[in-house]
Write a protein that holds these residues in place. Structure first.
Motif, PDB file in Angstrom:
ATOM      1  N   PRO A   1       1.206   1.041  -5.468  1.00  0.00           N
ATOM      2  CA  PRO A   1       1.026   1.605  -4.028  1.00  0.00           C
ATOM      3  C   PRO A   1      -0.016   2.977  -4.233  1.00  0.00           C
ATOM      4  O   PRO A   1      -0.087   3.700  -5.134  1.00  0.00           O
ATOM      5  CB  PRO A   1       2.339   1.740  -3.757  1.00  0.00           C
ATOM      6  CG  PRO A   1       3.006   1.227  -4.354  1.00  0.00           C
ATOM      7  CD  PRO A   1       2.455   0.944  -5.689  1.00  0.00           C
ATOM      8  N   GLN A   2      -0.724   3.059  -2.916  1.00  0.00           N
ATOM      9  CA  GLN A   2      -1.703   4.202  -2.782  1.00  0.00           C
ATOM     10  C   GLN A   2      -0.875   5.584  -2.497  1.00  0.00           C
ATOM     11  O   GLN A   2      -1.031   6.699  -2.804  1.00  0.00           O
ATOM     12  CB  GLN A   2      -2.793   3.901  -1.956  1.00  0.00           C
ATOM     13  CG  GLN A   2      -3.679   2.895  -2.137  1.00  0.00           C
ATOM     14  CD  GLN A   2      -4.511   2.607  -0.852  1.00  0.00           C
ATOM     15  OE1 GLN A   2      -4.891   3.278  -0.085  1.00  0.00           O
ATOM     16  NE2 GLN A   2      -4.672   1.343  -0.920  1.00  0.00           N
ATOM     17  N   ALA A   3       0.284   5.285  -1.747  1.00  0.00           N
ATOM     18  CA  ALA A   3       1.138   6.242  -0.987  1.00  0.00           C
ATOM     19  C   ALA A   3       2.423   6.193  -1.215  1.00  0.00           C
ATOM     20  O   ALA A   3       3.071   5.223  -0.907  1.00  0.00           O
ATOM     21  CB  ALA A   3       0.785   6.948   0.229  1.00  0.00           C
ATOM     22  N   VAL A   4       3.220   7.348  -1.394  1.00  0.00           N
ATOM     23  CA  VAL A   4       4.689   7.261  -1.385  1.00  0.00           C
ATOM     24  C   VAL A   4       5.203   8.229  -0.211  1.00  0.00           C
ATOM     25  O   VAL A   4       4.873   9.418  -0.504  1.00  0.00           O
ATOM     26  CB  VAL A   4       5.311   7.806  -2.940  1.00  0.00           C
ATOM     27  CG1 VAL A   4       6.844   7.553  -2.685  1.00  0.00           C
ATOM     28  CG2 VAL A   4       4.682   6.874  -3.833  1.00  0.00           C
TER      29      VAL A   4
ATOM     30  N   ARG B   1       4.856   9.682  -9.065  1.00  0.00           N
ATOM     31  CA  ARG B   1       3.954   9.210  -9.630  1.00  0.00           C
ATOM     32  C   ARG B   1       4.182   7.801 -10.224  1.00  0.00           C
ATOM     33  O   ARG B   1       3.296   6.932 -10.349  1.00  0.00           O
ATOM     34  CB  ARG B   1       3.526  10.226 -10.775  1.00  0.00           C
ATOM     35  CG  ARG B   1       2.348   9.868 -11.534  1.00  0.00           C
ATOM     36  CD  ARG B   1       2.121  10.814 -12.652  1.00  0.00           C
ATOM     37  NE  ARG B   1       2.365  12.101 -12.502  1.00  0.00           N
ATOM     38  CZ  ARG B   1       3.479  12.868 -13.204  1.00  0.00           C
ATOM     39  NH1 ARG B   1       4.206  12.621 -13.941  1.00  0.00           N
ATOM     40  NH2 ARG B   1       3.397  14.147 -12.945  1.00  0.00           N
TER      41      ARG B   1
ATOM     42  N   ASP C   1      -0.058  11.128  -1.991  1.00  0.00           N
ATOM     43  CA  ASP C   1      -1.252  10.105  -2.071  1.00  0.00           C
ATOM     44  C   ASP C   1      -2.391  10.833  -2.790  1.00  0.00           C
ATOM     45  O   ASP C   1      -2.147  11.669  -3.565  1.00  0.00           O
ATOM     46  CB  ASP C   1      -1.481   9.615  -0.530  1.00  0.00           C
ATOM     47  CG  ASP C   1      -2.152  10.593   0.161  1.00  0.00           C
ATOM     48  OD1 ASP C   1      -2.328  11.694  -0.253  1.00  0.00           O
ATOM     49  OD2 ASP C   1      -2.412  10.318   1.311  1.00  0.00           O
ATOM     50  N   ARG C   2      -3.423  10.210  -3.038  1.00  0.00           N
ATOM     51  CA  ARG C   2      -4.368  10.364  -3.838  1.00  0.00           C
ATOM     52  C   ARG C   2      -4.940  11.907  -3.315  1.00  0.00           C
ATOM     53  O   ARG C   2      -5.683  12.482  -3.994  1.00  0.00           O
ATOM     54  CB  ARG C   2      -5.637   9.561  -3.854  1.00  0.00           C
ATOM     55  CG  ARG C   2      -6.355   9.134  -2.728  1.00  0.00           C
ATOM     56  CD  ARG C   2      -7.103   7.791  -3.014  1.00  0.00           C
ATOM     57  NE  ARG C   2      -7.641   7.458  -1.681  1.00  0.00           N
ATOM     58  CZ  ARG C   2      -8.661   7.528  -1.095  1.00  0.00           C
ATOM     59  NH1 ARG C   2      -9.676   8.763  -1.578  1.00  0.00           N
ATOM     60  NH2 ARG C   2      -8.892   7.043   0.161  1.00  0.00           N
TER      61      ARG C   2
ATOM     62  N   ARG D   1       3.550   5.201  -7.664  1.00  0.00           N
ATOM     63  CA  ARG D   1       2.130   4.851  -7.482  1.00  0.00           C
ATOM     64  C   ARG D   1       1.507   4.111  -8.872  1.00  0.00           C
ATOM     65  O   ARG D   1       0.649   3.447  -8.523  1.00  0.00           O
ATOM     66  CB  ARG D   1       1.373   6.299  -7.295  1.00  0.00           C
ATOM     67  CG  ARG D   1       1.877   6.708  -5.706  1.00  0.00           C
ATOM     68  CD  ARG D   1       0.981   7.918  -5.232  1.00  0.00           C
ATOM     69  NE  ARG D   1      -0.307   7.481  -5.263  1.00  0.00           N
ATOM     70  CZ  ARG D   1      -1.464   8.452  -5.600  1.00  0.00           C
ATOM     71  NH1 ARG D   1      -1.156   9.564  -6.068  1.00  0.00           N
ATOM     72  NH2 ARG D   1      -2.666   7.966  -5.770  1.00  0.00           N
ATOM     73  N   GLU D   2       1.986   4.476  -9.920  1.00  0.00           N
ATOM     74  CA  GLU D   2       1.556   3.555 -11.155  1.00  0.00           C
ATOM     75  C   GLU D   2       1.604   2.151 -10.974  1.00  0.00           C
ATOM     76  O   GLU D   2       1.146   1.347 -11.475  1.00  0.00           O
ATOM     77  CB  GLU D   2       2.230   4.403 -12.191  1.00  0.00           C
ATOM     78  CG  GLU D   2       1.239   5.667 -12.911  1.00  0.00           C
ATOM     79  CD  GLU D   2       2.095   6.283 -13.748  1.00  0.00           C
ATOM     80  OE1 GLU D   2       1.623   7.409 -14.073  1.00  0.00           O
ATOM     81  OE2 GLU D   2       3.195   5.803 -14.394  1.00  0.00           O
TER      82      GLU D   2
ATOM     83  N   ASP E   1       0.786  -1.171   0.096  1.00  0.00           N
ATOM     84  CA  ASP E   1      -0.094   0.244   0.070  1.00  0.00           C
ATOM     85  C   ASP E   1       0.797   1.245   0.146  1.00  0.00           C
ATOM     86  O   ASP E   1       0.474   2.221  -0.561  1.00  0.00           O
ATOM     87  CB  ASP E   1      -0.743   0.290   1.236  1.00  0.00           C
ATOM     88  CG  ASP E   1      -1.748  -1.200   1.395  1.00  0.00           C
ATOM     89  OD1 ASP E   1      -2.335  -1.605   0.344  1.00  0.00           O
ATOM     90  OD2 ASP E   1      -1.981  -1.793   2.392  1.00  0.00           O
ATOM     91  N   ILE E   2       1.990   1.389   0.645  1.00  0.00           N
ATOM     92  CA  ILE E   2       3.026   2.405   0.813  1.00  0.00           C
ATOM     93  C   ILE E   2       4.308   2.070   0.811  1.00  0.00           C
ATOM     94  O   ILE E   2       4.712   1.059   1.307  1.00  0.00           O
ATOM     95  CB  ILE E   2       2.574   3.131   2.330  1.00  0.00           C
ATOM     96  CG1 ILE E   2       1.058   3.274   2.681  1.00  0.00           C
ATOM     97  CG2 ILE E   2       3.413   4.441   2.349  1.00  0.00           C
ATOM     98  CD1 ILE E   2       1.049   4.010   4.094  1.00  0.00           C
TER      99      ILE E   2
END
Ligand code: AMP
Length: 302
Positions: free
Chosen positions: A195-198, A188, A211-212, A191-192, A165-166
């Motif tokens: 994962p939802q967050a970096v 970006r 994140d989003r 995340r592509e 996820d992260i």
């Protein structure tokens, strides 16, 4: 609620402008467990050799860290040695000896697979993946890595990134992995992969999260004396995930609080060599510094 961490348990030799320590306790899983255990229950999976002074981990046992997953294998413990110059943001790795990690395959003791949070600390991405596959039900999963694996095991690392996820990395590692100087473009790209967050660590300048919901940034705590930056990233992750693990919900608000708590815990780590500061750290000291962080980052609307 509890966290499972897999990572290194090491004997580190570290030289900074403020001193040198030889074969002292270190390792990504140790720093992480020392930090996260101030917030929640921690279970550790790793391997050491028969030369490892197991008594060094008594302080983790005293904090309730579950060490049933620590294997003792025939051979030498993982060793890392590094040097920092006055720019403490740049780590110069002098030597990495995998030793018992070369033949390690994590076996999870009973109860380990039921954790709510999984942290794949800096270690061979193939081992990270072996553990990830054994913990399919975790509510939150996060991983760290470093240049050693980005250069040496890129394909395995890319597969691993797609399974969490992260992702957290240092800014130089993100640039290396993503092949771009822009942190925005690099985040970006990561995340592509899934994962939802970096969360990008920037040493003495703090940390940023993409994140989003967008972007959040936190400075580092201003310290006059940084003696040894080793373990800053892992103790940041320990504060960050330790807090999130015991939060009822993971929301933009709790994620931001977690970033500040990670920075607070890391600020204690770097004030002393090895695990010295983390051994004595208490929730009360963390709360006090968290409040200071709030005071020095608050801006009123105009
Ligand atoms: P950091 O938080 O990034 O400063 O992590 C420092 C810790 O990572 C040290 O205690 C080292 O023992 C450990 N370490 C360094 N290189 C590696 C590696 N290639 N694999 C696993 N752990 C490592």
């Amino acid at each position: 609620m509890s966290i499972l961490v897999v990572g290194s348990v090491a004997l580190d030799t570290v030289e900074t402008p403020f001193g040198k320590e030889t074969e002292v306790l270190g390792g990504s899983a140790v720093y992480f467990a020392a930090a996260a255990s101030l917030f929640t229950d921690v279970k550790l999976v790793a391997v050491v050799g028969t030369d490892f002074p197991l008594g060094e981990l008594d302080f983790l046992r005293d904090r309730g860290v579950d060490l049933r997953g620590l294997q003792v294998a025939e051979g030498r413990t993982f060793r890392w040695s590094g040097r920092y110059d006055y720019d403490l943001n740049v780590t110069h790795t002098l030597d990495t000896q995998l030793n018992v990690f070369a033949d390690f395959h994590p076996v999870l003791p009973e109860g380990y697979a039921d954790v709510s949070t999984l942290f794949l600390a800096n270690i061979d991405p193939t081992l990270q993946y072996e553990v990830r596959s054994q913990v399919p039900g975790a509510r939150l999963t996060m991983m760290d890595t470093m240049n050693f694996w980005i250069q040496g095991q890129r394909d395995e690392l890319t597969r691993m990134i797609g399974a969490v996820d992260i992702v957290t990395m240092n800014e130089s590692e993100l640039r290396m992995f993503a092949g771009t100087s822009s942190l925005i473009a690099g985040a970006r790209k990561v995340r592509e992969l899934g994962p939802q967050a970096v969360v990008i660590k920037q040493g003495e300048y703090g940390a940023v999260m993409f994140d989003r919901h967008g972007y959040f940034t936190a400075p580092a705590y201003p310290l006059e004396e940084v003696r040894d930056p080793t373990g800053a990233g892992d103790s940041f992750a320990g504060g960050f995930l330790g807090y999130l693990d015991q939060c009822g919900e993971i929301t933009p608000k709790t994620l931001r609080q977690a970033i500040i708590l990670g920075s607070v815990v890391a600020s204690f780590t770097v004030g002393e060599f090895s695990l010295r500061a983390l051994r004595d750290l208490t929730p009360a000291k963390i709360r006090e510094r968290y409040q200071e962080f709030r005071d020095f980052t608050l801006v009123e609307a105009i």
